[in-house]
Write an enzyme that holds these catalytic residues in place. Sequence first.
Site, PDB file in Angstrom:
ATOM      1  N   ASN A  79       0.876  -1.169   0.000  1.00  0.00           N
ATOM      2  CA  ASN A  79       0.000   0.000   0.000  1.00  0.00           C
ATOM      3  C   ASN A  79       0.919   1.225   0.000  1.00  0.00           C
ATOM      4  O   ASN A  79       1.714   1.399   0.922  1.00  0.00           O
ATOM      5  CB  ASN A  79      -0.875  -0.037   1.259  1.00  0.00           C
ATOM      6  CG  ASN A  79      -1.431   1.316   1.652  1.00  0.00           C
ATOM      7  OD1 ASN A  79      -1.697   2.168   0.809  1.00  0.00           O
ATOM      8  ND2 ASN A  79      -1.611   1.523   2.950  1.00  0.00           N
ATOM      9  N   LYS A 115       0.104   4.312   0.323  1.00  0.00           N
ATOM     10  CA  LYS A 115      -0.415   5.408   1.148  1.00  0.00           C
ATOM     11  C   LYS A 115      -0.548   6.691   0.312  1.00  0.00           C
ATOM     12  O   LYS A 115      -1.026   6.646  -0.814  1.00  0.00           O
ATOM     13  CB  LYS A 115       0.458   5.588   2.383  1.00  0.00           C
ATOM     14  CG  LYS A 115       0.630   4.275   3.162  1.00  0.00           C
ATOM     15  CD  LYS A 115       1.287   4.458   4.494  1.00  0.00           C
ATOM     16  CE  LYS A 115       1.454   3.104   5.162  1.00  0.00           C
ATOM     17  NZ  LYS A 115       1.991   3.236   6.541  1.00  0.00           N
ATOM     18  N   HIS A 149      -7.143  -0.263   8.086  1.00  0.00           N
ATOM     19  CA  HIS A 149      -5.728   0.037   8.310  1.00  0.00           C
ATOM     20  C   HIS A 149      -5.591   0.890   9.569  1.00  0.00           C
ATOM     21  O   HIS A 149      -6.448   1.710   9.889  1.00  0.00           O
ATOM     22  CB  HIS A 149      -5.152   0.774   7.100  1.00  0.00           C
ATOM     23  CG  HIS A 149      -3.667   0.947   7.150  1.00  0.00           C
ATOM     24  ND1 HIS A 149      -3.066   1.957   7.875  1.00  0.00           N
ATOM     25  CD2 HIS A 149      -2.660   0.239   6.584  1.00  0.00           C
ATOM     26  CE1 HIS A 149      -1.755   1.866   7.744  1.00  0.00           C
ATOM     27  NE2 HIS A 149      -1.481   0.830   6.967  1.00  0.00           N
ATOM     28  N   GLU A 155      -3.970   3.457  10.297  1.00  0.00           N
ATOM     29  CA  GLU A 155      -4.060   4.909  10.124  1.00  0.00           C
ATOM     30  C   GLU A 155      -5.512   5.349   9.979  1.00  0.00           C
ATOM     31  O   GLU A 155      -5.894   6.430  10.440  1.00  0.00           O
ATOM     32  CB  GLU A 155      -3.211   5.334   8.924  1.00  0.00           C
ATOM     33  CG  GLU A 155      -1.723   5.177   9.199  1.00  0.00           C
ATOM     34  CD  GLU A 155      -0.887   5.064   7.941  1.00  0.00           C
ATOM     35  OE1 GLU A 155      -1.427   5.280   6.836  1.00  0.00           O
ATOM     36  OE2 GLU A 155       0.311   4.759   8.059  1.00  0.00           O
ATOM     37  N   GLU A 192      -0.908  -6.197  11.266  1.00  0.00           N
ATOM     38  CA  GLU A 192       0.016  -5.068  11.233  1.00  0.00           C
ATOM     39  C   GLU A 192       0.055  -4.427  12.618  1.00  0.00           C
ATOM     40  O   GLU A 192      -0.765  -3.540  12.913  1.00  0.00           O
ATOM     41  CB  GLU A 192      -0.432  -4.036  10.196  1.00  0.00           C
ATOM     42  CG  GLU A 192      -0.358  -4.528   8.764  1.00  0.00           C
ATOM     43  CD  GLU A 192      -0.550  -3.382   7.790  1.00  0.00           C
ATOM     44  OE1 GLU A 192       0.384  -3.106   7.024  1.00  0.00           O
ATOM     45  OE2 GLU A 192      -1.620  -2.738   7.803  1.00  0.00           O
ATOM     46  N   GLY A 205       5.101   2.557   9.759  1.00  0.00           N
ATOM     47  CA  GLY A 205       5.516   3.940   9.571  1.00  0.00           C
ATOM     48  C   GLY A 205       7.017   4.137   9.655  1.00  0.00           C
ATOM     49  O   GLY A 205       7.780   3.203   9.907  1.00  0.00           O
ATOM     50  N   SER A 233       7.069  -2.795   8.797  1.00  0.00           N
ATOM     51  CA  SER A 233       8.524  -2.648   8.638  1.00  0.00           C
ATOM     52  C   SER A 233       9.172  -3.901   8.048  1.00  0.00           C
ATOM     53  O   SER A 233      10.271  -4.296   8.439  1.00  0.00           O
ATOM     54  CB  SER A 233       9.165  -2.297   9.988  1.00  0.00           C
ATOM     55  OG  SER A 233       8.701  -1.044  10.459  1.00  0.00           O
TER      56      SER A 233
END
Length: 262
Positions: free
Chosen positions: A10, A12, A96, A98, A168, A174, A214
């Site tokens: 993804n 983003k 997700h 976020e 995740e 991030g 990550s």
Amino acid sequence: MAKMCCLGSNNKMTMTIRETVDYLRALDFLTAQLPRESLRLFFIPSFTALSAASACAGGIDLGAQNMCWEERGQFTGEVSPLMLREVGVSIVEIGHSERRHIFGETDEMANRKVLCALSHGFTPLLCVGETAEQRACGIADEILRIQLIRGLRGVSAADAGRLVVAYEPVWAIGAGGTPAAPDYAGEKHAVLRQTLCALFGPAGAEIPLLYGGSVNLENCGPLALLPEVDGLFIGRSAWEPAGFYRIIQTVLPIFKIKNGPC
């Protein structure tokens, strides 16, 4: 039949339309000879790039980063499943971290989106994961179970085979994220698998479980070796086609041994 292995990214809010097109053309060229019988390779660009991306994705499935649970209505800023169908999307990313932690989306909202995605023929990619605080409090397993149970409420066992779930951990995502140690990721994937089997019976054992957080060239192999990891959901390490391809080349032989030919 071999379990499907899924590898995707993804991007983003990072690539323009032009950058997305260049990326997909390069990635499609690099991966054109990979067998697709048991491999699902996907990419999830920004909404504005989806139409152009669909013209050059080749053997790469396209996903959307979000979707409204309604087809039409007064939902400013949202995108309809009908609109996503028009641009060739096959996967919808839901829940997700976020979306949950920045924009306030709940398990109930994720559930409505999962059911809507299924009703329109999409593959729902449901993302789950605990925060650093929840991990420190020792309630990560409970959080994961709750997110799955609430997020998949009303999904039938017959439709379970159309789902993909991505673990995740929020603290691993991030620029400042720290990847989960393989042992820890393995424990959480086992919890997720047990929960899916409790929800759907034998069908729960076939739902692809992806690890994301990550992922890079150094840790992708140990993560792919974990028994309940069926694929990887990769962030910035996959945002350059050659880098993504190197990860694919590293993990495909592992999944071939684990799951059968990819």
